[in-house]
Design an enzyme around this catalytic site. Structure first.
Site: not given
Length: 302
Positions: A98, A108, A112, A261
Site C-alpha cells: 500500500h 498484491h 503457493r 494461522g
C-alpha cells in the site's frame, strides 16, 4: 524431478521473500522491514516482514508461511472430499503493498504450493499464485506494461497460459456486491498440477520472479507525482474495496484463519488507513469517474 520436492519449493520461496524485500527496501531509500518469526500450535509457522511508514510505501507486508497438520478443516474438504483423512503441507509467499502516493497503485502477489499425503496413496498436490494491480488514478500505459510483463511470465512456460490466467484473475478478483473488479487484474491460477511437478514449479517461479519487474517501474514513474487531499481521500475510500474483498472472498485469508494461522500475518494485507462513505458517487467527467468507467471491467489490455 517429477516427484513433488517440498524442500526445493521452500528454498525458492524463502529466497523470493528475501529478493522482494531487498528490492522494496532499496526503492524506499533503505527503509527496513521488521521481521517476526512465528510458530503454529498445530504445526509449522512462518516469517513475516512488514515495512511501515516508509517514504514511498505506507505499508508493505511480505509473508512466508509453511503450515502443516494431520487433517484439514471441513471447509477445505467440502469441495475436495479426496483430501479427507490426509495430512497436509501448505507453503507460500504472499505480499501486499500500500503506497503513500495515490498515483502509485496498490499491488498484491502470491505464490503457493499445497501437498496432502496418506499412506499407500499417491500424494495430491498443486501450485497456485498470481499478481494483480489496484490503481486509484490509473494510467493506461502502466496497465498495458503490467499486462505485457504478466504475458512474458506466462510465455516462458506456455504461450496459452496468459489468456487463461488473465481471465481467471478478472473473475476471481471481482466484488459481486459492487459489480466491479478489484483493480485492473493480472494473473491468477490455482489447483494447478498439469504436466507434472517440475512444470508447475517452473510456472510458480516464473510468476514469482516477474512481480518486481512488473511493479517497480510503475512505482518509479509515479512516486513523485504531486497530489492533493482529494486524491488521498479517494485512495482511502477505494482501499475499502480491498478490505471488503480480502475479508469476504479471498481464499488465502479464509484458509489461513480456518487452519489456525497467525492472525497478524494473515491480516497484514489490510491497509493501515481506510475510509467508507455512505452512497458515494464520483463526479461525472472526473478522474475518479474515469477509474469506474474505464478500468473496473475486464478488458483486453494487449
Amino acid at each position: 524431478m517429477n516427484q513433488p520436492d517440498k524442500q526445493a519449493v521452500k528454498a525458492y520461496l524463502l529466497q523470493l521473500q528475501d529478493d522482494i524485500c531487498h528490492s522494496l527496501a532499496q526503492e524506499d531509500g533503505g527503509q527496513e522491514f521488521i521481521e517476526e518469526t512465528w510458530e503454529r500450535e498445530q504445526g509449522g509457522g512462518g516469517r513475516s516482514r512488514v515495512l511501515s511508514q516508509g517514504k514511498i510505501f505506507e505499508q508493505a507486508g511480505v509473508n512466508f508461511s509453511h503450515v502443516m497438520g494431520e487433517s484439514l478443516p471441513r471447509s477445505a474438504t467440502a469441495k475436495r472430499p479426496e483430501l479427507e483423512g490426509r495430512s497436509f503441507n501448505a507453503m507460500g509467499v504472499s505480499l501486499v503493498i500500500h503506497p503513500n502516493n495515490p498515483f502509485v497503485p496498490t499491488s498484491h502477489a502470491n505464490v503457493r504450493f499445497f501437498i496432502a499425503t496418506k499412506e499407500n496413496a499417491e500424494p495430491i498436490w498443486w501450485f497456485g499464485g498470481g499478481f494483480d494491480l489496484t490503481p486509484y488514478y490509473p494510467f493506461k500505459e502502466d496497465v498495458i506494461a503490467w499486462h505485457e510483463n504478466a504475458k512474458k511470465a506466462c510465455d516462458e512456460i506456455d504461450k496459452t497460459y496468459y489468456d487463461q490466467f488473465k481471465k481467471w484473475c478478472d473473475e476471481y478478483f471481482f466484488l459481486p456486491h459492487r459489480n466491479e473488479t478489484r483493480g485492473v487484474g493480472g494473473l491468477f491460477f490455482d489447483d494447478f498440477n498439469e504436466a507434472g511437478f517440475e512444470h508447475g514449479f517452473n510456472l510458480m517461479q516464473a510468476v514469482g520472479n516477474h512481480f518486481i519487474p512488473g511493479y517497480l517501474p510503475i512505482v518509479q514513474k509515479r512516486k513523485n507525482t504531486p497530489y492533493k487531499e482529494q486524491h488521498r481521500d479517494f485512495q482511502l475510500y477505494r482501499r475499502g474495496r480491498y478490505v471488503e474483498f480480502n475479508l469476504v472472498y479471498d481464499r488465502g485469508t479464509l484458509f489461513g484463519l480456518q487452519t489456525g494461522g497467525r492472525t497478524e500475518s494473515i491480516l497484514m494485507s489490510l491497509p493501515p488507513l481506510v475510509k467508507w462513505k455512505y452512497n458515494w458517487q464520483p463526479e461525472k467527467g472526473s478522474a475518479e469517474a474515469d477509474l469506474y468507467e474505464n478500468y473496473l471491467k475486464p478488458k483486453n489490455w494487449l
